[in-house]
Design a protein around this motif. Structure first.
Motif, PDB file in Angstrom:
ATOM      1  N   SER A 167     -23.385  70.878  25.879  1.00 59.34           N
ATOM      2  CA  SER A 167     -24.707  70.732  26.506  1.00 59.34           C
ATOM      3  C   SER A 167     -24.514  70.571  28.009  1.00 59.34           C
ATOM      4  N   GLY A 168     -24.109  71.656  28.641  1.00 62.15           N
ATOM      5  CA  GLY A 168     -23.852  71.638  30.084  1.00 62.15           C
ATOM      6  C   GLY A 168     -22.374  71.432  30.384  1.00 62.15           C
ATOM      7  N   ALA A 169     -22.002  71.795  31.609  1.00 62.22           N
ATOM      8  CA  ALA A 169     -20.601  71.659  32.021  1.00 62.22           C
ATOM      9  C   ALA A 169     -20.197  70.194  32.150  1.00 62.22           C
ATOM     10  N   THR A 193     -14.081  65.960  45.693  1.00 63.46           N
ATOM     11  CA  THR A 193     -14.348  66.630  44.434  1.00 63.46           C
ATOM     12  C   THR A 193     -15.791  66.402  43.997  1.00 63.46           C
ATOM     13  N   TYR A 194     -16.106  66.956  42.836  1.00 65.77           N
ATOM     14  CA  TYR A 194     -17.452  66.843  42.276  1.00 65.77           C
ATOM     15  C   TYR A 194     -17.643  65.401  41.767  1.00 65.77           C
ATOM     16  N   PRO A 195     -18.633  64.671  42.308  1.00 64.40           N
ATOM     17  CA  PRO A 195     -18.739  63.234  42.022  1.00 64.40           C
ATOM     18  C   PRO A 195     -18.826  62.875  40.538  1.00 64.40           C
ATOM     19  N   GLU A 273     -15.311  76.135  36.191  1.00 60.72           N
ATOM     20  CA  GLU A 273     -15.792  77.402  36.766  1.00 60.72           C
ATOM     21  C   GLU A 273     -17.305  77.440  36.943  1.00 60.72           C
ATOM     22  N   THR A 274     -17.935  76.263  36.961  1.00 62.40           N
ATOM     23  CA  THR A 274     -19.401  76.232  37.093  1.00 62.40           C
ATOM     24  C   THR A 274     -19.885  77.002  38.320  1.00 62.40           C
ATOM     25  N   THR A 275     -19.112  76.905  39.417  1.00 61.41           N
ATOM     26  CA  THR A 275     -19.553  77.538  40.669  1.00 61.41           C
ATOM     27  C   THR A 275     -18.938  78.927  40.863  1.00 61.41           C
ATOM     28  N   LEU A 301     -24.057  77.629  32.748  1.00 67.30           N
ATOM     29  CA  LEU A 301     -25.060  78.488  33.387  1.00 67.30           C
ATOM     30  C   LEU A 301     -25.957  77.711  34.347  1.00 67.30           C
ATOM     31  N   GLY A 302     -25.618  76.448  34.595  1.00 65.62           N
ATOM     32  CA  GLY A 302     -26.470  75.583  35.410  1.00 65.62           C
ATOM     33  C   GLY A 302     -26.707  76.120  36.807  1.00 65.62           C
ATOM     34  N   LYS A 303     -25.658  76.662  37.425  1.00 65.67           N
ATOM     35  CA  LYS A 303     -25.811  77.141  38.804  1.00 65.67           C
ATOM     36  C   LYS A 303     -26.213  78.606  38.849  1.00 65.67           C
ATOM     37  N   LEU A 309     -31.370  74.359  31.649  1.00 64.04           N
ATOM     38  CA  LEU A 309     -30.987  74.986  30.381  1.00 64.04           C
ATOM     39  C   LEU A 309     -30.050  74.088  29.574  1.00 64.04           C
ATOM     40  N   ARG A 310     -29.135  73.406  30.293  1.00 63.16           N
ATOM     41  CA  ARG A 310     -28.154  72.491  29.689  1.00 63.16           C
ATOM     42  C   ARG A 310     -27.266  73.197  28.661  1.00 63.16           C
ATOM     43  N   VAL A 311     -26.703  74.325  29.058  1.00 62.90           N
ATOM     44  CA  VAL A 311     -25.713  74.983  28.195  1.00 62.90           C
ATOM     45  C   VAL A 311     -24.438  75.197  29.001  1.00 62.90           C
TER      46      VAL A 311
HETATM   47  C1  LIG Z   1     -18.558  71.788  39.889  1.00 66.97           C
HETATM   48  C2  LIG Z   1     -19.632  71.393  38.942  1.00 66.97           C
HETATM   49  N1  LIG Z   1     -19.311  71.141  37.656  1.00 66.97           N
HETATM   50  C3  LIG Z   1     -20.241  70.780  36.762  1.00 66.97           C
HETATM   51  C4  LIG Z   1     -21.555  70.646  37.125  1.00 66.97           C
HETATM   52  C5  LIG Z   1     -22.559  70.230  36.068  1.00 66.97           C
HETATM   53  O1  LIG Z   1     -23.080  71.366  35.497  1.00 66.97           O
HETATM   54  P1  LIG Z   1     -24.135  71.291  34.280  1.00 66.97           P
HETATM   55  O2  LIG Z   1     -25.474  71.246  34.895  1.00 66.97           O
HETATM   56  O3  LIG Z   1     -23.884  72.553  33.515  1.00 66.97           O
HETATM   57  O4  LIG Z   1     -23.795  70.074  33.484  1.00 66.97           O
HETATM   58  C6  LIG Z   1     -21.939  70.896  38.446  1.00 66.97           C
HETATM   59  C7  LIG Z   1     -23.333  70.707  38.866  1.00 66.97           C
HETATM   60  O5  LIG Z   1     -23.594  70.355  39.991  1.00 66.97           O
HETATM   61  C8  LIG Z   1     -20.945  71.280  39.370  1.00 66.97           C
HETATM   62  O6  LIG Z   1     -21.252  71.529  40.653  1.00 66.97           O
END
Ligand SMILES: Cc1ncc(COP(=O)(O)O)c(C=O)c1O
Length: 466
Positions: A167-169, A193-195, A273-275, A301-303, A309-311
């Motif tokens: 349900s999301g990355a 990094t990503y907080p 690989e979200t971005t 697919l969030g970005k 969507l939360r996948v």
């Molecule tokens: C690098 C990175 N990873 C993960 C996420 C979270 O993604 P999701 O919305 O799919 O949970 C984000 C969202 O800002 C992100 O920038």
């Protein structure tokens, strides 16, 4: 809720002094670190005497800072048991503060135009699903195949049973860190990094080992190899493509080198690989997973499409997928089927989505760079090849000063230290360029007014150099 020691709080606060009375600067900094999630709601603050000793200030300074925070409702004091951080009724530390119109705390865009069409297409296909149980713990077979195909197209042989739908990355990152680390283990992270990855690592009670990365210089691979050798981390969390917040990408030869070093020390590399889709002018690179079978990939697919969507997904060796599926059931029993069908539709339209995001983000980046060049001639403005945000050196202002000032000007931002450890990055600011051009220009204007509130002065040295 647990307490925080005076030494640890001093480290979280970083260099907090600014012009004006010390008690007020200290109160401002404690308020900021609780608003942006570095200090959780309900945390018991250290006794005044202990914090005064750790910060090398008078007890009166701490007592006045706590009194100011009580007045603001940012802490609650209970007789005999101490003072506790309070966020009031705010639902989440990172959500836009009530009444602040410009929300630049999130590097995210509204839904791409294909998203509504894909919801409609999924609605046409939900019928037969309703005749089944709907519990798809590893993921809907069609989506697992679509994601596996996405990897195969990029040159990495992948079977659907190497995919777990999440349900999301962020869910994927949390599942992986929880399963692959034990309390006290080391986890290598990029710094900044990503907080929320930091949050996931710390909540698994692992210890983060930072390795520097920057917009222009990229990764310090020698340091990464040394950290892998010295700390033998259980996991290493990296964003090889358009890293959040710097926008940097790992070169191909560095991918090979990093994957080799991780394998040597039995560190599982988690490649987020979200971005990855947010390429403005770089061109494709080989996925990190191409360099070692033990690399685990997180995507979503969030970005690309829409955060709502939360996948998301995990690509990993089959045995790890089985363990993840088992460990997930204490938390949830699968991702909603309808959203998985929407995701199948979206992945089929990948090229169109990538093109749409490129247009929006290129325009956002152009606007943000030109507004900043105009309003802040003293800054060097980076020009990343992709991603969602600029990672700015905001000297001579401190990031926290600017962020607190910006709130008064109607602009919510996240301060640099939220992207690092031990109060680092107090001279850095993440500015997302995901909003429309007019909103970006308004935000930069508000930032300039915030800067003008604070006569600029020399920056204090970071408390802990990392
Ligand atoms: C690098 C990175 N990873 C993960 C996420 C979270 O993604 P999701 O919305 O799919 O949970 C984000 C969202 O800002 C992100 O920038």
């Amino acid at each position: 809720m647990s307490g925080i020691t005076a030494a640890r709080l001093a480290s979280v606060l970083g260099p907090w002094r600014s012009k004006g009375p010390a008690y007020s600067a200290l109160a401002d900094r404690i308020r900021l670190v609780s608003l942006d999630g570095r200090l959780a709601h309900g945390t018991r603050l250290p006794a005044e005497r202990d914090l005064a000793a750790a910060l090398r200030v008078s007890r009166t300074t701490v007592a006045s800072a706590y009194a100011r925070l009580r007045e603001l409702g940012a802490i609650e004091s209970r007789r005999g048991s101490g003072s506790f951080v309070s966020l009031g009724a705010r639902p989440s530390a990172d959500s836009a503060p009530d009444g602040i119109p410009l929300d630049f705390t999130k590097a995210a865009m509204p839904a791409a135009s294909a998203v509504a069409t894909c919801y409609a297409a999924a609605a046409q296909r939900i019928g037969p699903e309703l005749a089944r149980s709907g519990y798809e713990i590893v993921g809907h077979p069609e989506l697992r195949e679509a994601v596996a195909m996405h990897f195969r197209r990029r040159g990495v042989a992948t079977d659907p049973d190497q995919i777990l739908v999440t349900s999301g990355a962020q869910h994927a990152i949390a599942l992986l860190t929880r399963l692959l680390t034990s309390p006290g283990d080391r986890a290598l992270i990029e710094h900044p990094t990503y907080p929320h990855a930091i949050d996931a690592i710390l909540s698994a009670r692992a210890r983060a080992v930072p390795v520097p990365v920057d917009t222009d210089g990229g990764w310090d691979l020698t340091e990464a190899e040394a950290a892998l050798r010295a700390a033998a981390p259980s996991v290493g969390y990296v964003m090889p493509d358009f890293q959040n917040p710097t926008g940097a990408s790992l070169p191909d030869d560095a991918r090979a080198r990093l994957a080799r070093a991780a394998d040597r020390h039995a560190t599982v590399l988690i490649a987020d690989e979200t971005t990855m889709w947010l390429d403005l002018r770089r061109g494709p690179r080989e996925p990190l997973a191409a360099f070692s079978p033990s690399v685990v990939t997180v995507g979503g697919l969030g970005k690309l499409a829409w955060g709502g969507l939360r996948v998301g997904w995990i690509r990993a060796p089959r045995t790890l997928i089985a363990r993840l599926a088992q460990s997930r059931t204490s938390m949830d029993l699968g991702t909603p089927v309808f959203e998985q069908l929407v995701a199948v539709e979206l992945i089929a339209r990948e090229a169109e989505l990538v093109a749409e995001r490129r247009v929006r983000l290129s325009e956002g980046l152009r606007t943000m760079r030109s507004a900043l060049t105009e309003q802040f001639p003293e800054w060097t403005i980076p020009d990343p090849e992709g991603g969602l945000a600029l990672w700015i050196s905001c000297a001579p202002w401190s990031s926290s000063e600017l962020v607190l000032g910006a709130r008064e000007e109607g602009l919510a931002l996240t301060a640099g230290p939220r992207f690092g450890l031990h109060g680092a990055f107090e001279h850095r600011l993440r500015l997302p360029f995901t909003e429309s051009p007019s909103t970006i220009r308004e935000a930069v204007g508000a930032l300039r007014r915030s800067a003008d509130r604070h006569a600029s002065g020399p920056l204090p040295e970071p408390l802990v150099a990392v």
